[in-house]
Design a protein around this motif. Structure first.
Motif, mmCIF file in Angstrom:
data_model
loop_
_atom_site.group_PDB
_atom_site.id
_atom_site.type_symbol
_atom_site.label_atom_id
_atom_site.label_comp_id
_atom_site.label_asym_id
_atom_site.label_seq_id
_atom_site.Cartn_x
_atom_site.Cartn_y
_atom_site.Cartn_z
ATOM 1 N N VAL A 217 33.063 -42.740 8.082
ATOM 2 C CA VAL A 217 33.141 -41.465 7.371
ATOM 3 C C VAL A 217 33.883 -41.706 6.061
ATOM 4 O O VAL A 217 34.990 -42.257 6.054
ATOM 5 C CB VAL A 217 33.878 -40.403 8.215
ATOM 6 C CG1 VAL A 217 34.216 -39.176 7.369
ATOM 7 C CG2 VAL A 217 33.026 -39.985 9.404
ATOM 8 N N VAL A 218 33.258 -41.323 4.940
ATOM 9 C CA VAL A 218 33.898 -41.416 3.625
ATOM 10 C C VAL A 218 34.203 -39.987 3.172
ATOM 11 O O VAL A 218 33.302 -39.147 3.088
ATOM 12 C CB VAL A 218 32.996 -42.126 2.596
ATOM 13 C CG1 VAL A 218 33.761 -42.339 1.292
ATOM 14 C CG2 VAL A 218 32.507 -43.471 3.129
ATOM 15 N N VAL A 219 35.488 -39.733 2.911
ATOM 16 C CA VAL A 219 35.951 -38.387 2.566
ATOM 17 C C VAL A 219 36.366 -38.379 1.099
ATOM 18 O O VAL A 219 37.237 -39.153 0.686
ATOM 19 C CB VAL A 219 37.142 -37.977 3.449
ATOM 20 C CG1 VAL A 219 37.558 -36.542 3.136
ATOM 21 C CG2 VAL A 219 36.799 -38.125 4.928
ATOM 22 N N VAL A 220 35.720 -37.508 0.303
ATOM 23 C CA VAL A 220 35.992 -37.485 -1.144
ATOM 24 C C VAL A 220 36.094 -36.038 -1.612
ATOM 25 O O VAL A 220 35.217 -35.219 -1.322
ATOM 26 C CB VAL A 220 34.881 -38.189 -1.954
ATOM 27 C CG1 VAL A 220 35.348 -38.437 -3.379
ATOM 28 C CG2 VAL A 220 34.457 -39.514 -1.311
ATOM 29 N N THR A 221 37.159 -35.750 -2.353
ATOM 30 C CA THR A 221 37.320 -34.406 -2.911
ATOM 31 C C THR A 221 37.685 -34.497 -4.393
ATOM 32 O O THR A 221 38.263 -35.478 -4.839
ATOM 33 C CB THR A 221 38.423 -33.606 -2.184
ATOM 34 O OG1 THR A 221 39.678 -34.293 -2.348
ATOM 35 C CG2 THR A 221 38.120 -33.460 -0.709
ATOM 36 N N GLY A 222 37.317 -33.462 -5.130
ATOM 37 C CA GLY A 222 37.764 -33.333 -6.510
ATOM 38 C C GLY A 222 36.758 -33.806 -7.541
ATOM 39 O O GLY A 222 36.030 -34.767 -7.335
ATOM 40 N N GLU A 223 36.759 -33.112 -8.674
ATOM 41 C CA GLU A 223 35.807 -33.382 -9.753
ATOM 42 C C GLU A 223 36.011 -34.766 -10.364
ATOM 43 O O GLU A 223 35.070 -35.382 -10.868
ATOM 44 C CB GLU A 223 35.954 -32.304 -10.840
ATOM 45 C CG GLU A 223 34.793 -32.248 -11.789
ATOM 46 C CD GLU A 223 34.927 -31.092 -12.788
ATOM 47 O OE1 GLU A 223 34.076 -31.015 -13.682
ATOM 48 O OE2 GLU A 223 35.886 -30.302 -12.661
ATOM 49 N N SER A 224 37.239 -35.297 -10.300
ATOM 50 C CA SER A 224 37.516 -36.614 -10.894
ATOM 51 C C SER A 224 36.768 -37.732 -10.184
ATOM 52 O O SER A 224 36.610 -38.832 -10.722
ATOM 53 C CB SER A 224 39.024 -36.907 -10.866
ATOM 54 O OG SER A 224 39.469 -37.038 -9.523
ATOM 55 N N LYS A 225 36.280 -37.456 -8.967
ATOM 56 C CA LYS A 225 35.539 -38.468 -8.200
ATOM 57 C C LYS A 225 34.013 -38.261 -8.294
ATOM 58 O O LYS A 225 33.254 -39.028 -7.712
ATOM 59 C CB LYS A 225 35.944 -38.399 -6.719
ATOM 60 C CG LYS A 225 37.453 -38.393 -6.437
ATOM 61 C CD LYS A 225 38.027 -39.774 -6.423
ATOM 62 C CE LYS A 225 39.509 -39.775 -6.102
ATOM 63 N NZ LYS A 225 39.813 -39.583 -4.684
ATOM 64 N N ALA A 226 33.583 -37.228 -9.014
ATOM 65 C CA ALA A 226 32.159 -36.843 -9.002
ATOM 66 C C ALA A 226 31.252 -37.950 -9.530
ATOM 67 O O ALA A 226 30.176 -38.200 -8.991
ATOM 68 C CB ALA A 226 31.950 -35.553 -9.797
ATOM 69 N N GLU A 227 31.670 -38.628 -10.594
ATOM 70 C CA GLU A 227 30.839 -39.692 -11.161
ATOM 71 C C GLU A 227 30.705 -40.847 -10.165
ATOM 72 O O GLU A 227 29.610 -41.401 -9.975
ATOM 73 C CB GLU A 227 31.444 -40.187 -12.483
ATOM 74 C CG GLU A 227 30.655 -41.294 -13.167
ATOM 75 C CD GLU A 227 29.274 -40.868 -13.648
ATOM 76 O OE1 GLU A 227 28.442 -41.774 -13.891
ATOM 77 O OE2 GLU A 227 29.007 -39.654 -13.777
#
Length: 274
Positions: A217-227
C-alpha cells in the motif's frame, strides 16, 4: 486505463498495470478507510496463518494510521498477532527525532497492546552496513520460524503488508531516484550513507523484497506530491522517468494506492466531478 468520472470516495478503481487506485475527498476520509483496510487485512491474515507480518515506513504515514488506535480497532484488532518491521529506518538512536521507530512507537505502538518481542527494529548501536546485515539476518530467522512467509517464486520474504509513503521526488522507503541501491538484487536489506534527505545513513528493504509482498500500500497526500503521483502511475510511454515508486510492482501480489484528491489532481486517468 480509461478516464473515470469521480464523485464520492472520490474514486476507487483498478489501473491497467499500476494497481488499485483509492482516491479520497479528504485526509480524514483516507485515514478512516486506511484503518479499515489494514484491520481487514490483519483479520484475514490471522485467520489464514495465525499472524500478521506488517512493515511500516516513516513520514506522515504513521499519523495517517492513527485511527487504528481508536474504537473500534483498538479493541477488535488482534494486536497480539502482529509482527512489526520497518521497510526503512534512519540509522540514529531509537529516541532520536529522526527515528522511524520512535515515530511509530509514539504514534501507534504505545497506544495498542502489541507484544514488545514482536516489534523488530534495527540495532541502533551499529553502523548502517552492520545494522542492515543484522536486520536481514533477523528477518531470515523469522522466515525460518514461519512468522513471515516466503515468496512462491524467490527466496524473498513475503510480508502480509508493506506500507509505504512517497516523497515529492518519487522515493519510497529509502530508495531514492538514480541511487545505486535501486539495483541491489541479492540482498533483502541494504544500506545507504548518502541519502539526499537527512539523516544520510539509512537501511532499506530492497525492491525485490518490496515486490515480493502479498500487498503493498502506497499512501500519498497533498498537492506537492501530485506530479510524482502522475509520474508513478500514468502511462507516459517509453520516456517516462524511472521513479522508485514506479518500480514498485508486486510480482505475485497486489499494489494499492491510497491518495487524497490533491495528490491525485494530476492523474490523467481520473477526472473529478465538481
Amino acid at each position: 486505463m480509461q478516464t473515470e468520472l469521480v464523485e464520492s470516495m472520490a474514486f476507487s478503481g483498478v489501473h491497467r498495470d499500476r494497481g488499485e487506485l483509492r482516491i479520497h475527498e479528504s485526509v480524514e476520509e483516507l485515514s478512516t478507510n486506511l484503518a479499515d483496510y489494514i484491520a481487514d487485512l490483519s483479520e484475514a491474515s490471522v485467520k489464514e496463518r495465525g499472524v500478521f507480518a506488517i512493515a511500516l515506513s516513516g513520514g506522515s504515514l504513521i499519523g495517517l494510521m492513527g485511527k487504528l488506535c481508536e474504537a473500534p480497532y483498538n479493541k477488535t484488532v488482534d494486536w497480539a498477532k502482529w509482527y512489526i518491521f520497518w521497510a526503512d529506518e534512519r540509522v540514529v538512536a531509537k529516541n532520536h527525532a529522526d527515528s522511524n521507530y520512535k515515530l511509530a512507537k509514539e504514534g501507534l505502538l504505545s497506544k495498542v497492546p502489541i507484544v514488545p518481542s514482536h516489534v523488530h527494529s534495527i540495532n541502533d548501536s551499529l553502523s548502517a552496513e552492520e545494522a542492515g546485515d543484522e536486520y536481514e539476518f533477523d528477518i531470515r530467522q523469522l522466515v525460518k520460524a514461519r512468522m513471515v512467509c516466503v515468496s512462491d517464486i524467490s527466496d524473498c520474504p513475503k510480508f502480509d503488508l508493506i506500507l509505504l509513503g512517497m516523497g515529492s521526488d518519487g522515493h519510497v522507503a529509502s530508495l531514492f531516484p538514480n541511487h545505486s541501491v535501486l539495483d541491489v538484487k541479492n540482498q533483502w536489506v541494504s544500506f545507504i550513507t548518502d541519502s539526499p534527505k537527512p539523516p544520510p545513513e539509512r537501511i532499506t528493504f530492497t525492491l525485490p523484497v518490496i515486490n515480493s509482498a502479498s500487498i503493498v500500500v502506497v499512501v500519498v497526500t497533498g498537492e506537492s506530491k501530485a506530479e510524482a503521483v502522475h509520474l508513478a502511475i500514468d502511462d507516459l510511454g517509453p520516456n517516462c522517468p524511472s521513479l522508485p515508486a514506479r518500480m514498485v510492482q508486486p510480482t505475485n501480489g497486489k499494489l494499492v494506492w491510497f491518495l487524497d484528491k490533491p495528490a491525485a489532481s494530476k492523474l490523467e486517468s481520473v477526472q473529478f466531478c465538481e
